[in-house]
Design a protein around this motif. Structure first.
Motif, PDB file in Angstrom:
ATOM      1  N   SER A 112      47.063  -3.567  30.640  1.00 33.95           N
ATOM      2  CA  SER A 112      46.603  -4.949  30.524  1.00 33.95           C
ATOM      3  C   SER A 112      45.832  -5.364  31.763  1.00 33.95           C
ATOM      4  N   ARG A 113      46.380  -4.984  32.947  1.00 38.68           N
ATOM      5  CA  ARG A 113      45.705  -5.319  34.210  1.00 38.68           C
ATOM      6  C   ARG A 113      44.349  -4.621  34.289  1.00 38.68           C
ATOM      7  N   SER A 114      44.307  -3.343  33.859  1.00 42.92           N
ATOM      8  CA  SER A 114      43.060  -2.592  33.890  1.00 42.92           C
ATOM      9  C   SER A 114      42.000  -3.254  33.014  1.00 42.92           C
ATOM     10  N   ARG A 115      42.395  -3.680  31.825  1.00 45.30           N
ATOM     11  CA  ARG A 115      41.450  -4.352  30.931  1.00 45.30           C
ATOM     12  C   ARG A 115      40.990  -5.684  31.520  1.00 45.30           C
ATOM     13  N   ALA A 116      41.909  -6.378  32.172  1.00 46.10           N
ATOM     14  CA  ALA A 116      41.545  -7.644  32.812  1.00 46.10           C
ATOM     15  C   ALA A 116      40.546  -7.407  33.933  1.00 46.10           C
ATOM     16  N   GLN A 117      40.757  -6.318  34.698  1.00 51.48           N
ATOM     17  CA  GLN A 117      39.837  -5.994  35.786  1.00 51.48           C
ATOM     18  C   GLN A 117      38.459  -5.612  35.242  1.00 51.48           C
ATOM     19  N   GLU A 118      38.446  -4.838  34.138  1.00 49.19           N
ATOM     20  CA  GLU A 118      37.177  -4.476  33.492  1.00 49.19           C
ATOM     21  C   GLU A 118      36.442  -5.729  33.024  1.00 49.19           C
ATOM     22  N   SER A 119      37.190  -6.655  32.443  1.00 50.00           N
ATOM     23  CA  SER A 119      36.595  -7.897  31.938  1.00 50.00           C
ATOM     24  C   SER A 119      36.040  -8.734  33.072  1.00 50.00           C
ATOM     25  N   SER A 120      36.803  -8.791  34.169  1.00 51.31           N
ATOM     26  CA  SER A 120      36.347  -9.548  35.336  1.00 51.31           C
ATOM     27  C   SER A 120      35.058  -8.944  35.899  1.00 51.31           C
ATOM     28  N   ALA A 121      35.005  -7.610  35.943  1.00 48.04           N
ATOM     29  CA  ALA A 121      33.810  -6.930  36.434  1.00 48.04           C
ATOM     30  C   ALA A 121      32.626  -7.167  35.502  1.00 48.04           C
ATOM     31  N   ALA A 122      32.901  -7.215  34.189  1.00 49.87           N
ATOM     32  CA  ALA A 122      31.839  -7.461  33.208  1.00 49.87           C
ATOM     33  C   ALA A 122      31.256  -8.863  33.371  1.00 49.87           C
ATOM     34  N   ILE A 123      32.128  -9.854  33.610  1.00 52.40           N
ATOM     35  CA  ILE A 123      31.663 -11.229  33.818  1.00 52.40           C
ATOM     36  C   ILE A 123      30.816 -11.311  35.084  1.00 52.40           C
ATOM     37  N   GLU A 124      31.281 -10.634  36.146  1.00 52.45           N
ATOM     38  CA  GLU A 124      30.519 -10.640  37.400  1.00 52.45           C
ATOM     39  C   GLU A 124      29.149  -9.988  37.198  1.00 52.45           C
ATOM     40  N   LYS A 125      29.122  -8.895  36.418  1.00 47.56           N
ATOM     41  CA  LYS A 125      27.860  -8.203  36.136  1.00 47.56           C
ATOM     42  C   LYS A 125      26.913  -9.100  35.340  1.00 47.56           C
ATOM     43  N   LEU A 126      27.452  -9.813  34.347  1.00 49.03           N
ATOM     44  CA  LEU A 126      26.645 -10.753  33.565  1.00 49.03           C
ATOM     45  C   LEU A 126      26.053 -11.837  34.457  1.00 49.03           C
ATOM     46  N   TYR A 127      26.911 -12.381  35.314  1.00 49.80           N
ATOM     47  CA  TYR A 127      26.509 -13.470  36.205  1.00 49.80           C
ATOM     48  C   TYR A 127      25.376 -13.025  37.133  1.00 49.80           C
ATOM     49  N   ILE A 128      25.549 -11.862  37.767  1.00 50.65           N
ATOM     50  CA  ILE A 128      24.546 -11.358  38.707  1.00 50.65           C
ATOM     51  C   ILE A 128      23.251 -10.998  37.973  1.00 50.65           C
ATOM     52  N   THR A 129      23.394 -10.360  36.809  1.00 51.29           N
ATOM     53  CA  THR A 129      22.214  -9.938  36.044  1.00 51.29           C
ATOM     54  C   THR A 129      21.400 -11.136  35.580  1.00 51.29           C
ATOM     55  N   MET A 130      22.065 -12.180  35.088  1.00 50.48           N
ATOM     56  CA  MET A 130      21.345 -13.358  34.607  1.00 50.48           C
ATOM     57  C   MET A 130      20.584 -14.037  35.746  1.00 50.48           C
ATOM     58  N   ARG A 131      21.186 -14.087  36.914  1.00 48.44           N
ATOM     59  CA  ARG A 131      20.489 -14.677  38.062  1.00 48.44           C
ATOM     60  C   ARG A 131      19.288 -13.818  38.462  1.00 48.44           C
ATOM     61  N   HIS A 132      19.445 -12.505  38.397  1.00 46.27           N
ATOM     62  CA  HIS A 132      18.342 -11.603  38.735  1.00 46.27           C
ATOM     63  C   HIS A 132      17.183 -11.771  37.748  1.00 46.27           C
ATOM     64  N   LEU A 133      17.493 -11.819  36.452  1.00 48.58           N
ATOM     65  CA  LEU A 133      16.453 -11.956  35.433  1.00 48.58           C
ATOM     66  C   LEU A 133      15.745 -13.301  35.553  1.00 48.58           C
TER      67      LEU A 133
END
Length: 565
Positions: free
Chosen positions: A8-29
């Motif tokens: 569960s923690r691993s999936r939460a960490q993956e999800s958190s990383a995915a949100i951070e990636k979305l956030y950074i990517t959208m700002r870059h674009l």
């Protein structure tokens, strides 16, 4: 048990990383100025969204098309956007003065303009949160469009399609209202295209329709599939652009400054600037109705409870009774300020309590003292827009050589939020706001407490709440971690941390308002994203939200009016 927790923690960490990636990517674009969602530049967004699998987008990672998530998104985007290859995000750049007709999505206040058959312009006047919201929604529907393409395109080289697609194309080309038989034939073909049952489509079909286009569901599915097919066969990639003026203006509080100055100008004109001021972020009916409705409508609803009257006012088609209450409120101290030119889409009401006849109100025991307070009610802000608007509102007002500091005594926030323990209509009292994706957190002393709401038949929860980048970016694993870990989060919303950031900046650092300003936060649950079938995509609250809305509003007003229970 330990292994399950680690997974569960691993999936939460993956999800958190995915949100951070979305956030950074959208700002870059955004900084880049354009990108192609289904091209190489959109890969990261697509991959992150598929990794995250937000609850609101349902079966986004499956082969079958997600219907409830598609409806949720379509209601928040302009009619016709599914037909457009080019989507241009702009600032308020004067299109309201052109021949173009503004298209406003039914569930999101934003002005959009269809420039030609291929281009849709979408105005961004509410900050970065608006951009995140739109880009994630567009990424979702483009992913779904390629699912449709994969199910109907048999051979790219020969351009061979399934019979179901050809039949749907013929039906859509007629561009007329379908008979019952024609509609059911079309649904039968579409069910094969989407991998959904006839019954599933029948259940959601009407919700997509408009008065002008009752069969819009078929048009949405067809055009999403058509543009995805053209991307593959003709390499006609859909493109999202950000106008140069939007990129230049974003983050400069241009819209918030105009909005705040409009309010302060009205306060000055009505000699209210030097009075005690209480700011409430709520809707445009609960404060007005809480003060005036029971007296105004006592003859019509004789012997009925206050909450019965509030429910009647909330029903569709209750315009006559709503107008009656508003007319009474305008007579006794309310000033209405619909947002006309700032671009924030945040309407405002100002209540001069010196003009209220308390014997004709629900607060006959109000104690307002020698300096009657002024209440500013602002409609809901959207994400980061909360910081922009409150930050500007709390600044001193400059009128020529004169500078006026506002005597702000309290800021109260009442809104909808997702709950992580409980159900729709329950109440949440936050003790702190945690800003998702950063280390920022904002503890505060809340003037509203759990005990104030007990005994009213509605479950109440107290604890920290997380301010998320967008409700469409949340998944069960991450939210479960927030709830069950030492964070002890009780719910999620989008504005709290931004409001508190602005309040603390104005009161503790800039000293533009009273350093001991009182704050009140309370939310009622619009959904529980941890429960299957209880997300925002499952539908609205109906009358379930009426009682908690007014309970919170009344508790806020009781404190402002010094009414003791």
């Amino acid at each position: 048990m330990k292994e399950t927790k680690n997974i569960s923690r691993s999936r939460a960490q993956e999800s958190s990383a995915a949100i951070e990636k979305l956030y950074i990517t959208m700002r870059h674009l955004f900084n880049r100025g354009f990108y192609k969602p289904m091209g190489v530049s959109g890969d990261t967004l697509r991959e992150a969204l598929l990794q995250l699998r937000p609850e609101i987008y349902g079966t986004i990672a499956d082969e079958k098309v997600e219907l409830s998530g598609l409806l949720y998104v379509i209601e928040r985007l302009p009619v016709g956007i599914e037909e457009c290859r080019f989507i241009n995000l702009t600032s308020d750049e004067g299109y309201s003065k052109s021949h173009f007709t503004a298209i406003v999505p039914p569930k999101r206040k934003r002005n959009c303009y269809r420039i030609d058959t291929e281009q849709m312009n979408v105005e961004i006047t509410r900050g970065r949160s608006d951009i995140y919201d739109i880009l994630t929604h567009l990424t979702f529907i483009f992913i779904e469009s390629h699912k449709i393409k994969d199910r109907v395109l048999l051979d790219e080289n020969t351009k061979e399609f399934t019979r179901d697609w050809e039949k749907l194309e013929q039906i859509v080309a007629q561009n007329k209202k379908l008979t019952l038989i024609e509609k059911e034939i079309a649904i039968s073909h579409t069910s094969n295209i989407l991998g959904r049952s006839f019954e599933e489509i029948l259940d959601i079909y009407q919700a997509f329709g408009t008065a002008e286009k009752p069969d819009r569901f078929l048009h949405v599915i067809y055009w999403l599939g058509k543009l995805a097919i053209e991307e593959v066969i003709f390499n006609n990639k859909r493109t999202i652009t950000f106008s140069p003026i939007l990129r230049e203006r974003l983050g400069h509080h241009i819209h918030g400054e105009i909005w705040a100055n409009n309010i302060k100008q009205v306060l000055l004109e009505n000699e209210l600037l030097d009075r005690p001021i209480h700011i409430i972020s709520a809707n445009m009916h609960s404060v007005m109705n809480s003060i005036f409705a029971t007296h105004t409508l006592k003859t019509k609803f004789k012997d009925k409870s206050d909450f019965f009257i509030f429910e009647e006012l909330s029903k569709p088609g209750a315009n006559d009774v709503r107008d009656k209450v508003e007319e009474f409120a305008l007579k006794y101290g309310m000033i209405s300020l619909p947002d006309a030119n700032s671009g924030t889409n945040i309407d405002v009401q100002i209540f001069d309590t010196a003009k209220i006849d308390w014997s004709k109100s629900a607060f006959s025991k109000a104690k307002i003292g020698e300096h009657p307070p002024v209440i500013i009610v602002m409609d809901y802000a959207f994400g980061e827009q909360a910081y922009e608007t409150i930050d500007e509102l709390l600044k001193p007002y400059k009128d020529g050589k004169n500078k006026y500091f506002l005597n702000v005594e309290s800021v109260s926030i009442m809104g909808k939020a997702g709950i992580l323990e409980g159900g729709k209509g329950d109440i949440m009292i936050p003790s702190a706001h945690i800003n998702e994706g950063t280390g920022d957190n904002y503890p505060f002393e809340n003037e509203l407490t759990l005990e104030m709401f007990e005994g009213n038949g509605i479950p109440v929860f107290a604890g920290p709440m997380v301010s998320v980048l967008g409700t469409s970016l949340q998944n069960r694993d991450l939210l479960k971690f927030f709830h069950e870990s030492t964070w002890g989060v009780i719910g999620l919303e989008m504005e709290g941390a931004y409001y508190q950031k602005a309040i603390q900046s104005a009161s503790k650092i800039r000293k533009s308002i009273n350093p001991d300003v009182k704050v009140r936060y309370a939310y009622y649950a619009s959904d529980n994203p941890l429960e299957t079938g209880s997300t925002l995509a499952s539908g609205g609250l109906g009358t379930t939200g009426v009682k908690p809305t007014y309970l919170i509003t009344i508790k806020i007003l009781e404190q402002i009016f010094n009414v003791k229970n």
